[in-house]
Design a protein around this motif. Sequence first.
Motif, short mmCIF file in Angstrom:
data_model
loop_
_atom_site.label_atom_id
_atom_site.label_comp_id
_atom_site.label_asym_id
_atom_site.label_seq_id
_atom_site.Cartn_x
_atom_site.Cartn_y
_atom_site.Cartn_z
N PHE A 185 0.89 -1.24 -0.18
CA PHE A 185 0.06 0.05 0.05
C PHE A 185 0.65 1.16 0.16
CE2 PHE A 185 -2.91 -3.15 1.59
CZ PHE A 185 -3.94 -3.04 0.49
N ASP A 186 2.16 1.07 0.35
CA ASP A 186 3.04 2.27 0.35
C ASP A 186 3.43 2.47 -1.22
OD1 ASP A 186 4.67 4.03 1.51
OD2 ASP A 186 6.28 3.13 1.22
N ILE A 187 3.58 1.52 -1.77
CA ILE A 187 3.86 1.66 -3.56
C ILE A 187 2.65 2.07 -4.13
CG2 ILE A 187 4.07 0.24 -5.53
CD1 ILE A 187 6.17 -1.45 -3.63
N GLU A 188 1.18 1.80 -3.78
CA GLU A 188 0.01 2.59 -4.19
C GLU A 188 0.11 4.02 -4.02
OE1 GLU A 188 -4.60 2.62 -3.49
OE2 GLU A 188 -3.22 1.68 -1.87
N VAL A 189 0.65 4.48 -3.07
CA VAL A 189 0.86 5.73 -2.84
C VAL A 189 1.78 6.61 -3.75
CG1 VAL A 189 1.06 7.79 -1.24
CG2 VAL A 189 -0.31 5.90 -0.44
N VAL A 190 2.84 5.80 -3.89
CA VAL A 190 3.92 6.36 -4.50
C VAL A 190 3.71 6.23 -6.22
CG1 VAL A 190 6.30 5.48 -5.82
CG2 VAL A 190 5.87 5.49 -3.40
N PHE A 191 2.71 5.27 -6.59
CA PHE A 191 2.20 5.36 -8.05
C PHE A 191 1.15 6.32 -8.07
CE2 PHE A 191 4.17 1.01 -8.52
CZ PHE A 191 5.03 1.53 -9.61
N LEU A 192 0.39 6.49 -7.13
CA LEU A 192 -0.89 7.38 -7.29
C LEU A 192 -0.30 9.18 -7.21
CD1 LEU A 192 -3.77 5.66 -5.29
CD2 LEU A 192 -3.56 6.03 -7.97
N TYR A 193 0.80 9.32 -6.40
CA TYR A 193 1.01 10.80 -6.44
C TYR A 193 1.25 11.46 -7.85
CZ TYR A 193 3.26 15.01 -4.77
OH TYR A 193 3.57 16.15 -4.63
N PRO A 194 1.95 10.76 -8.64
CA PRO A 194 2.37 11.38 -10.05
C PRO A 194 1.03 11.37 -10.70
CG PRO A 194 4.01 9.58 -9.44
CD PRO A 194 2.91 9.64 -8.36
N TRP A 195 0.30 10.47 -10.66
CA TRP A 195 -1.02 10.44 -11.41
C TRP A 195 -1.57 11.76 -10.69
CZ3 TRP A 195 -5.92 10.09 -9.43
CH2 TRP A 195 -6.91 10.02 -10.40
N ALA A 196 -1.99 11.96 -9.68
CA ALA A 196 -2.49 13.05 -9.29
C ALA A 196 -2.07 14.46 -9.65
CB ALA A 196 -2.81 13.01 -7.64
N VAL A 197 -0.74 14.32 -9.73
CA VAL A 197 -0.05 15.81 -10.35
C VAL A 197 -0.49 16.06 -11.58
CG1 VAL A 197 2.17 16.85 -10.65
CG2 VAL A 197 1.78 15.40 -8.32
N ILE A 198 -0.42 14.89 -12.52
CA ILE A 198 -0.83 15.39 -13.88
C ILE A 198 -2.14 14.98 -14.36
CG2 ILE A 198 1.57 14.60 -14.79
CD1 ILE A 198 0.21 12.10 -15.83
N TYR A 199 -3.01 14.90 -13.43
CA TYR A 199 -4.50 14.66 -13.48
C TYR A 199 -4.88 15.56 -14.42
CZ TYR A 199 -9.35 13.29 -13.14
OH TYR A 199 -10.54 13.19 -13.31
N LYS A 200 -5.10 16.85 -13.88
CA LYS A 200 -5.60 17.78 -14.63
C LYS A 200 -5.31 18.33 -16.09
CE LYS A 200 -7.05 22.00 -12.59
NZ LYS A 200 -6.92 23.40 -11.74
N ASP A 201 -3.88 18.12 -16.17
CA ASP A 201 -3.35 18.37 -17.60
C ASP A 201 -3.71 17.21 -18.59
OD1 ASP A 201 -2.22 20.70 -16.79
OD2 ASP A 201 -0.32 19.66 -16.21
N PHE A 202 -3.83 16.16 -18.24
CA PHE A 202 -4.00 14.83 -18.85
C PHE A 202 -5.40 14.95 -19.38
CE2 PHE A 202 -4.87 10.62 -20.08
CZ PHE A 202 -3.59 10.14 -20.67
N ALA A 245 -7.30 17.54 -19.87
CA ALA A 245 -7.52 18.35 -20.93
C ALA A 245 -6.93 18.17 -22.33
CB ALA A 245 -6.68 19.76 -20.37
N ALA A 246 -5.80 17.13 -22.29
CA ALA A 246 -5.24 16.64 -23.68
C ALA A 246 -5.92 15.46 -24.09
CB ALA A 246 -3.80 16.50 -23.27
N HIS A 247 -6.31 14.47 -23.23
CA HIS A 247 -6.52 13.28 -23.76
C HIS A 247 -7.87 12.85 -23.11
CE1 HIS A 247 -2.42 12.74 -25.14
NE2 HIS A 247 -2.09 13.07 -23.74
N GLY A 248 -8.77 13.47 -22.47
CA GLY A 248 -9.93 13.09 -21.92
C GLY A 248 -10.02 12.24 -20.34
N PRO A 249 -11.07 11.38 -20.17
CA PRO A 249 -11.21 10.93 -19.04
C PRO A 249 -10.60 9.64 -19.02
CG PRO A 249 -13.22 11.02 -20.02
CD PRO A 249 -12.38 11.62 -20.94
N SER A 250 -9.91 9.23 -19.87
CA SER A 250 -9.25 7.59 -19.79
C SER A 250 -8.48 7.53 -18.71
CB SER A 250 -8.59 7.46 -21.21
OG SER A 250 -7.39 8.23 -21.29
N ILE A 251 -7.71 8.51 -18.15
CA ILE A 251 -7.01 8.34 -16.92
C ILE A 251 -7.54 7.86 -15.69
CG2 ILE A 251 -6.72 10.95 -16.24
CD1 ILE A 251 -3.85 10.75 -15.91
N LEU A 252 -8.94 8.44 -15.58
CA LEU A 252 -9.71 7.94 -14.30
C LEU A 252 -9.78 6.71 -14.45
CD1 LEU A 252 -11.02 9.06 -11.91
CD2 LEU A 252 -13.35 9.54 -13.17
#
Length: 124
Positions: free
Chosen positions: A71-88, A90-97
């Motif tokens: 679960f610590d690794i889960e947070v490590v993977f989710l943090y960069p995802w949360a940082v780029i979420y808004k820009d992604f 706008a560029a590619h649609g809701p597939s990242i969600l």
Amino acid sequence: MFENYLPVLLQIVIAGGFAVVTLVASALLGKSAKRTEIKDSAYECGMLPVGDSQPRFSVKFYIVAMLFVLFDIEVVFLYPWAVIYKDFIAAHGPSILAVATGFVSILLVAFVYAWKKGVLDWKS
């Protein structure tokens, strides 16, 4: 081009020199003290060093440690995802969600499985 590597080389030389100087100083100064049986014995926070040096741990300890890492690794993977979420979005649609939801749902299934197996029960 050598000027770019000069600071790194200088740091390596200083670190190596420091290691050599401290080892030599320890060997020279450490042998001058009187050695006794009490000084050479292991120090265990005021307790006498009696018994096994490696206590046995329950398997549950290691399972909880692996779950923590998971679960610590889960947070490590989710943090960069949360940082780029808004820009992604706008560029590619809701597939990242959908990708992130799938990732979290797999980990949620693992968490529920561990909970049902009683891994997180500290009473036993």
